[in-house]
Design an enzyme around this catalytic site. Structure first.
Site, PDB file in Angstrom:
ATOM      1  CG  PHE A 110      -3.505  -6.565   7.740  1.00 47.03           C
ATOM      2  CD1 PHE A 110      -2.850  -7.761   8.010  1.00 47.03           C
ATOM      3  CD2 PHE A 110      -2.751  -5.500   7.252  1.00 47.03           C
ATOM      4  CE1 PHE A 110      -1.483  -7.892   7.805  1.00 47.03           C
ATOM      5  CE2 PHE A 110      -1.384  -5.621   7.051  1.00 47.03           C
ATOM      6  CZ  PHE A 110      -0.758  -6.814   7.322  1.00 47.03           C
ATOM      7  CE  LYS A 160      -3.530  -7.440   3.922  1.00 42.83           C
ATOM      8  NZ  LYS A 160      -3.666  -6.071   3.394  1.00 42.83           N
ATOM      9  CG  HIS A 181       1.109  -9.498   4.835  1.00 44.33           C
ATOM     10  ND1 HIS A 181       0.862 -10.013   3.589  1.00 44.33           N
ATOM     11  CD2 HIS A 181       0.758  -8.189   4.762  1.00 44.33           C
ATOM     12  CE1 HIS A 181       0.374  -9.051   2.809  1.00 44.33           C
ATOM     13  NE2 HIS A 181       0.287  -7.949   3.497  1.00 44.33           N
ATOM     14  NE  ARG A 226       4.121  -9.330  -8.135  1.00 41.52           N
ATOM     15  CZ  ARG A 226       3.787  -8.040  -8.142  1.00 41.52           C
ATOM     16  NH1 ARG A 226       3.463  -7.431  -7.010  1.00 41.52           N
ATOM     17  NH2 ARG A 226       3.749  -7.346  -9.265  1.00 41.52           N
ATOM     18  NE  ARG A 266       4.961  -0.371  -7.826  1.00 38.16           N
ATOM     19  CZ  ARG A 266       5.831  -0.606  -8.800  1.00 38.16           C
ATOM     20  NH1 ARG A 266       6.348   0.382  -9.482  1.00 38.16           N
ATOM     21  NH2 ARG A 266       6.201  -1.845  -9.089  1.00 38.16           N
ATOM     22  CE  LYS A 267       5.465   0.753 -13.524  1.00 40.81           C
ATOM     23  NZ  LYS A 267       6.796   0.429 -14.080  1.00 40.81           N
ATOM     24  N   GLY A 268       0.606  -3.526 -10.955  1.00 41.07           N
ATOM     25  CA  GLY A 268      -0.069  -4.820 -11.085  1.00 41.07           C
ATOM     26  C   GLY A 268       0.379  -5.611 -12.293  1.00 41.07           C
TER      27      GLY A 268
END
Ligand SMILES: *[C@@H]1O[C@H](CO)[C@@H](O)[C@H](O)[C@H]1NC(C)=O
Length: 241
Positions: free
Chosen positions: A27, A52, A54, A76, A203-205
């Site tokens: 990162f 990577k 951001h 997203r 977490r949930k994806g």
């Protein structure tokens, strides 16, 4: 990151378990003195390197543009990002306290979050996509048809892998497998940095978890503001499929 590392290791799962994802794909701008230094980690690596970042488009070091690097931008939809970010802020202790969901949503909408305004971020990279080797990838497409997206990525990277390898990559990069993989689920991070008991990194994806968090009033305010901020852009997201 995991998909790309698997691709560059021709689907060799064991090779991708030699170190945590943060070491295999550093990162870049993450620098915590004495703990982690993305730039230094990258310096030690050999080409081809997976990086990577951001960073918003205007902060990307100019060498990336000059060297015509291939870049994959993962975007997203805003409402799911806001929810995901809210949980990430709570558990990743390098962030300030997010406050309540209502308060955090305000910060998100005004861009007062790490890496700045989501709206400017996605638009900024979108505007550059035709001038450089940028693959603009939507999280929603990846969820809908991951195999197709991996195949498109392979094409972008000029890589050719047999179908059984693609299927292997598909399996090992699936949410459930990555959640149980200590090299990708951030379990090796110190609790003081990331408290996975507050919220796991994986977490949930899923798509559309915003529906479990936004009130009707928040939704209406958000959508009105969204339209203003995204006006004039050809970029469009799906918040459900
Ligand atoms: C991460 O993976 C390890 C090993 O499978 C597992 O024991 C642990 O529960 C996982 N962590 C989370 C937060 O899912």
């Amino acid at each position: 990151s995991e998909i790309l590392d698997l691709i560059y290791n021709n689907g060799d799962v064991e090779k991708c378990k030699q170190d945590t994802i943060c070491k295999r794909v550093p990162f870049m701008e993450m620098i915590i003195p004495g703990v982690q230094n993305g730039v230094e980690d990258l310096k030690k690596m050999q080409s081809p390197r997976l990086v990577k970042t951001h960073l918003p488009v205007q902060l990307l070091p100019s060498s990336f543009w000059k060297n015509n690097c291939k870049m994959i931008y993962m975007a997203r939809n805003a409402k799911d990002v806001a929810v995901s970010y809210y949980y990430f802020y709570q558990m990743a202790k390098m962030h300030p306290e997010p406050g309540t969901w209502e308060e955090f949503l305000d910060k998100f909408m005004t861009g007062k979050v790490a890496f700045g305004s989501w709206y400017d971020h996605v638009k900024g990279w979108w505007e550059k996509r035709n001038d450089y080797r940028i693959y603009y990838l939507f999280y929603e497409d990846m969820k809908e048809d991951p195999k197709h997206e991996i195949q498109k990525l392979l094409k972008f990277l000029d890589k050719d892998l047999p179908e059984e390898t693609v299927d292997k990559i598909l399996y090992h990069s699936s949410f459930d497998v990555m959640k149980q993989n200590p090299y990708t689920n951030y379990t090796t991070f110190l609790k003081a940095r990331m408290d996975l008991s507050i919220s796991p990194f994986m977490r949930k994806g899923i798509l559309g978890d915003w529906k479990n968090h936004f009130t009707v009033a928040q939704y209406e305010r958000f959508e009105k503001d969204y339209e203003k901020k995204m006006k004039g852009s050809t970029l469009s997201f799906r918040s459900e499929i």
